[in-house]
Design an enzyme around this catalytic site. Sequence first.
Site, PDB file in Angstrom:
ATOM      1  N   TYR A 179       0.438  -0.648   0.081  1.00  0.00           N
ATOM      2  CA  TYR A 179      -0.242   0.014   0.037  1.00  0.00           C
ATOM      3  C   TYR A 179       1.241   1.502   0.070  1.00  0.00           C
ATOM      4  O   TYR A 179       2.068   0.983   1.112  1.00  0.00           O
ATOM      5  CB  TYR A 179      -0.753  -0.332   1.567  1.00  0.00           C
ATOM      6  CG  TYR A 179      -1.146   0.945   1.678  1.00  0.00           C
ATOM      7  CD1 TYR A 179      -2.981   1.687   0.520  1.00  0.00           C
ATOM      8  CD2 TYR A 179      -1.007   2.148   2.598  1.00  0.00           C
ATOM      9  CE1 TYR A 179      -3.707   2.809   0.860  1.00  0.00           C
ATOM     10  CE2 TYR A 179      -2.500   3.437   2.453  1.00  0.00           C
ATOM     11  CZ  TYR A 179      -3.194   3.631   1.698  1.00  0.00           C
ATOM     12  OH  TYR A 179      -4.186   4.605   2.333  1.00  0.00           O
ATOM     13  N   ASP A 194       9.034   3.788  -0.395  1.00  0.00           N
ATOM     14  CA  ASP A 194       8.112   4.705   0.267  1.00  0.00           C
ATOM     15  C   ASP A 194       8.446   4.336   1.646  1.00  0.00           C
ATOM     16  O   ASP A 194       8.274   3.661   2.318  1.00  0.00           O
ATOM     17  CB  ASP A 194       6.414   4.268   0.129  1.00  0.00           C
ATOM     18  CG  ASP A 194       5.776   4.709   0.664  1.00  0.00           C
ATOM     19  OD1 ASP A 194       6.103   5.425   1.466  1.00  0.00           O
ATOM     20  OD2 ASP A 194       4.968   3.892   0.101  1.00  0.00           O
ATOM     21  N   LYS A 237       3.422  11.460   7.527  1.00  0.00           N
ATOM     22  CA  LYS A 237       3.590  11.388   8.350  1.00  0.00           C
ATOM     23  C   LYS A 237       4.743  12.349   9.789  1.00  0.00           C
ATOM     24  O   LYS A 237       4.246  13.660  10.131  1.00  0.00           O
ATOM     25  CB  LYS A 237       3.668   9.975   8.727  1.00  0.00           C
ATOM     26  CG  LYS A 237       2.852   8.834   8.134  1.00  0.00           C
ATOM     27  CD  LYS A 237       2.126   7.949   8.530  1.00  0.00           C
ATOM     28  CE  LYS A 237       1.324   7.337   7.796  1.00  0.00           C
ATOM     29  NZ  LYS A 237       0.133   7.152   7.651  1.00  0.00           N
TER      30      LYS A 237
HETATM   31  C1  LIG Z   1       3.467   3.319   3.479  1.00  0.00           C
HETATM   32  C2  LIG Z   1       2.704   4.386   3.035  1.00  0.00           C
HETATM   33  N1  LIG Z   1       2.528   4.869   2.168  1.00  0.00           N
HETATM   34  C3  LIG Z   1       1.943   5.823   1.766  1.00  0.00           C
HETATM   35  C4  LIG Z   1       0.877   6.653   2.779  1.00  0.00           C
HETATM   36  C5  LIG Z   1      -0.461   7.588   2.625  1.00  0.00           C
HETATM   37  O1  LIG Z   1       0.014   8.056   3.148  1.00  0.00           O
HETATM   38  P1  LIG Z   1      -1.030   9.446   3.598  1.00  0.00           P
HETATM   39  O2  LIG Z   1      -1.765   8.941   4.606  1.00  0.00           O
HETATM   40  O3  LIG Z   1      -0.463  10.543   3.939  1.00  0.00           O
HETATM   41  O4  LIG Z   1      -2.029   9.828   2.085  1.00  0.00           O
HETATM   42  C6  LIG Z   1       0.426   5.435   3.921  1.00  0.00           C
HETATM   43  C7  LIG Z   1      -0.342   5.397   4.564  1.00  0.00           C
HETATM   44  O5  LIG Z   1      -0.875   5.123   5.356  1.00  0.00           O
HETATM   45  C8  LIG Z   1       1.664   5.337   4.345  1.00  0.00           C
HETATM   46  O6  LIG Z   1       1.676   4.048   5.118  1.00  0.00           O
END
Ligand SMILES: Cc1ncc(COP(=O)(O)O)c(C=O)c1O
Length: 443
Positions: free
Chosen positions: A153, A241, A268
């Site tokens: 994800y 990521d 985050k």
């Molecule tokens: C690994 C990862 N990438 C991207 C995101 C997306 O971030 P956002 O919720 O700030 O759009 C998340 C969100 O939980 C995540 O856990």
Amino acid sequence: MSIRDQIIQRFIARTQKSQALTERAKRVLPGGDTRSGVYYLPYPAYMVEGSGSRLTDIDGNVYFDLLANYTSLVHGHAHPQILAAAQAVLPSGGVFAAPMQKQVELAELICARVPSVETMRFTTSGSEGTQMALRAARAYTGRSGVLKMLGSYHGSHDLASATADPDADRGIPEGLRRNIFYVPYNDLPATDAMLTAHGHEIAALIVEPVPNAGGLPLAHAGYLQGLRDLCNKHDVLLVFDEVVTLRLHEGGYQAQTGVLPDLTAMGKIIGGGFAVGAFGGKREIMQNFDPTRKNSIGHSGTFNGHSVTMAAGLESLKLLSQAEIDRINALGERLGRGFDDAFAEAGIRGRTTYVGSLVQVHWRTGDINNMGDVAAGFAQAGDLPYLLHLELMNRGVYSAARGEYCTTTAMHEADIDRAIAIFSDTLHYLKPYVAQVNEALIA
Ligand SMILES: Cc1ncc(COP(=O)(O)O)c(C=O)c1O
């Protein structure tokens, strides 16, 4: 009354105001929900106040918060210094249709800390961070394809949230789906084979170095370096990521492992609790966004680099020294070990995976190499993860319904030990129901 019904009834009795608010919400939000990751049955408790590691719901129930807004509140709720930094900005407005100094300061700090990030841009979410990192990779290579890990994800935009399952991907254009390739996490031979067959179509391989959102299978020794080598061999960009994993080390997981990606998506913790995201990496790739260059790529966002977010993010990162990271990593490992011991002591075949301050509970034993192994545990557990989560809430511990936990600098060993004791009591209470759902889970 069955254990299952007892848990649900106790939850409902404790959360009457949340139930009423859910009914009201259903009139204007589909199913009463606006964020899938925080929904659970019978309805989620509405939270009204956070302070340090404590969270209070609208009915006045207090929880020890082991979720911290899905890892983003690395210093817990309403940290006084972060609050002060954000409040200091507000009287002068906070956001203008103009560049603002705090953006430069936070970018300087991040570029100094995260080894592969030479230049970067801010977004308003981690989703936009991964979206723009992939856009950068496609622009740089002139290819459209992206290689992802099965079950990963990376946010809520089409490319990030796509899975290999057409049902789950309803609404994602077929043309885009055709440009997404999948391999299992921790499988270098499959990755090599995929890149050999399709590398010429693929701009980037995107991976969470340890897939927290994928249920936290841990990287095998040499795996991330193996991905780096394969990307070099097949001339494909490597995108990390680090939206979550940035909290594992001052310079992100890349600094801990020494494996450097070409591009990094962030989010985050860099916003100090406010909406944020970012992407960055090699100057040569990122310069496609330099507006002084011919044919530069436009990337706007009304709230990109909001001064309140930047000020809070700066304070949050300054407070997050390597010593503090080491401390919360040790707390996370204590939590993971404690949960493992609790499973063993209760005689239930469950386990955790943990890395630093991140912990995941699995309803299975044995090796967990990839997201398929994580999913297999959940598949055999029926509603146990959901009931564990709800009963932990009944006993004052807040986590993600999918069994995700994290530690923060607002926590101490005694808090962790109390949470482990509650977890252990909850497993003992659940055990007869575990036997009913799946006898094979009883040791
Ligand atoms: C690994 C990862 N990438 C991207 C995101 C997306 O971030 P956002 O919720 O700030 O759009 C998340 C969100 O939980 C995540 O856990």
